[in-house]
Design an enzyme around this catalytic site. Structure first.
Site, PDB file in Angstrom:
ATOM      1  N   GLU A 312      52.659  39.332  24.477  1.00 49.61           N
ATOM      2  CA  GLU A 312      52.418  39.201  25.923  1.00 49.61           C
ATOM      3  C   GLU A 312      53.517  39.820  26.779  1.00 49.61           C
ATOM      4  O   GLU A 312      53.369  39.941  27.978  1.00 49.61           O
ATOM      5  CB  GLU A 312      52.300  37.723  26.348  1.00 49.61           C
ATOM      6  CG  GLU A 312      51.258  36.913  25.662  1.00 49.61           C
ATOM      7  CD  GLU A 312      51.223  35.466  26.177  1.00 49.61           C
ATOM      8  OE1 GLU A 312      52.040  35.119  27.061  1.00 49.61           O
ATOM      9  OE2 GLU A 312      50.391  34.698  25.695  1.00 49.61           O
ATOM     10  N   GLY A 313      54.656  40.166  26.188  1.00 48.07           N
ATOM     11  CA  GLY A 313      55.817  40.540  26.974  1.00 48.07           C
ATOM     12  C   GLY A 313      56.747  39.366  27.193  1.00 48.07           C
ATOM     13  O   GLY A 313      57.712  39.457  27.968  1.00 48.07           O
TER      14      GLY A 313
END
Length: 352
Positions: A312-313
């Site tokens: 997702e980061g």
């Protein structure tokens, strides 16, 4: 949509590097005592091209796409989770949403090839190449044309974003398999060493996954150059991310690389243009099996090692304050001269 890989200049800049090192060595501290933060400050200064770097309007982009290979059971979750998590990002409920809010990072989600039709809204860019890639065990995941469309979309969206820092995130059920295939073919490592549990497979399921990925590699023996590897094994989100990385590097943005899948996009980009790595900060070493080996291949020094494997980061967002601190040290920390602090006598031994 035509796409040409940009040519990147070497930004090693020995004179600037020497000035940055001199500044760091003359801060009011023992020599090298801020460790990796000093190396980080130097990397950012060189990437931006200044002795007083400031990171402005950071942008975290989550690239999302589905994978035909997921139907083979290579993930613990069904493909519908991809679009459901995109909705979660947009609703502000995902880990990366929370972290982006906490740290004041702009968050954009890109539908690169999700098998779902989204309602357009702020925070979402629809750049769908197709509703998911093909099953790479039967045919290349993407055509060459689709791969280039995805990379062109990645480059174009970076041109639309403000700021001088790009944080990479991704979402796609099955994309650890794509990343493992890319890693194995581009590094020459055995697929066993490149493959882990992904979203949480148990040990027997990991072995089944390895067997499927080995068959995929055997099915495509001639996919060897970086773009062929990307189109044959990758996902639309990985290809779009690779295009974004190359464009961000061309614009001399600092690129904050998240985990295993984001690193696979950077691996492809670096095989096309090695100078990409001069602009990259690797946020963390994830708990995914192949990531440590991929980072070693890239000669990358991750900032964090927290056992993360969310994607997702999230790791990039968690590491972001360290980049801000490194810049602040360069800009604001006093020198011995300016603070009137005595230096250590070079003739005396350093106490440890």
């Amino acid at each position: 949509m035509p796409y040409t890989v940009p040519v990147l200049e070497d930004i090693a800049q020995p004179a600037l590097a020497a000035r940055l090192q001199h500044l760091l060595d003359n801060k009011t501290k023992p020599l090298g005592s801020l460790g990796q933060i000093e190396r980080l400050a130097k990397t950012i200064g060189l990437a931006i091209g200044t002795e007083a770097p400031a990171l402005k309007d950071p942008q975290l982009v989550v690239f999302a796409g589905d994978h035909g290979l997921a139907a083979r059971g290579v993930s613990a979750y069904p493909s519908d989770v991809t679009w459901q998590m995109v909705e979660n990002f947009l609703a502000g409920g995902a880990a990366v949403s929370v972290l982006a809010r906490q740290h004041g990072i702009g968050l954009t989600v890109v539908d690169c090839g999700v098998r779902h039709d989204f309602v357009e809204r702020p925070g979402l860019l629809i750049r769908k190449v197709a509703p998911g890639t093909a099953d790479a065990l039967e045919q290349p995941a993407m055509s060459d044309a689709q791969c280039r469309v995805a990379m062109s979309s990645g480059a174009a969206l970076v041109r639309e974003l403000p700021g001088n820092a790009l944080l990479l995130g991704e979402m796609g059920i099955g994309n650890t398999s794509a990343a493992s295939l890319i890693m194995s073919r581009l590094t020459g490592m055995d697929i066993v060493d490149c493959t882990g549990a992904g979203t949480g497979l148990d040990a027997p399921a990991v072995q089944r996954k390895i067997g499927i990925l080995r068959q995929v590699l055997e099915r495509h023996p001639d996919a060897r150059d970086p773009l062929a590897v990307l189109s044959t094994f990758g996902g639309f989100e990985i290809a779009t991310m690779a295009g974004a990385v190359l464009e961000a590097a061309a614009q001399r943005r600092v690129i904050v690389v998240d985990g295993f899948i984001a690193s696979s996009a950077v691996l492809v980009a670096s095989k096309l243009q090695p100078a990409v790595l001069q602009r990259c900060v690797f946020a963390h070493q994830s708990g995914e099996r192949g990531h440590a080996l991929m980072l070693a291949h890239l000669k990358a020094e991750p900032l964090l090692d927290l056992g993360l494997r969310l994607g997702e980061g999230s790791g990039a967002a968690l590491a972001w304050p360290l980049l801000q601190s490194a810049c602040a040290i360069l800009r604001e920390m006093a020198s011995f001269e300016s603070a009137g602090v005595s230096r250590q006598d070079a003739a005396e031994p350093v106490a440890r």
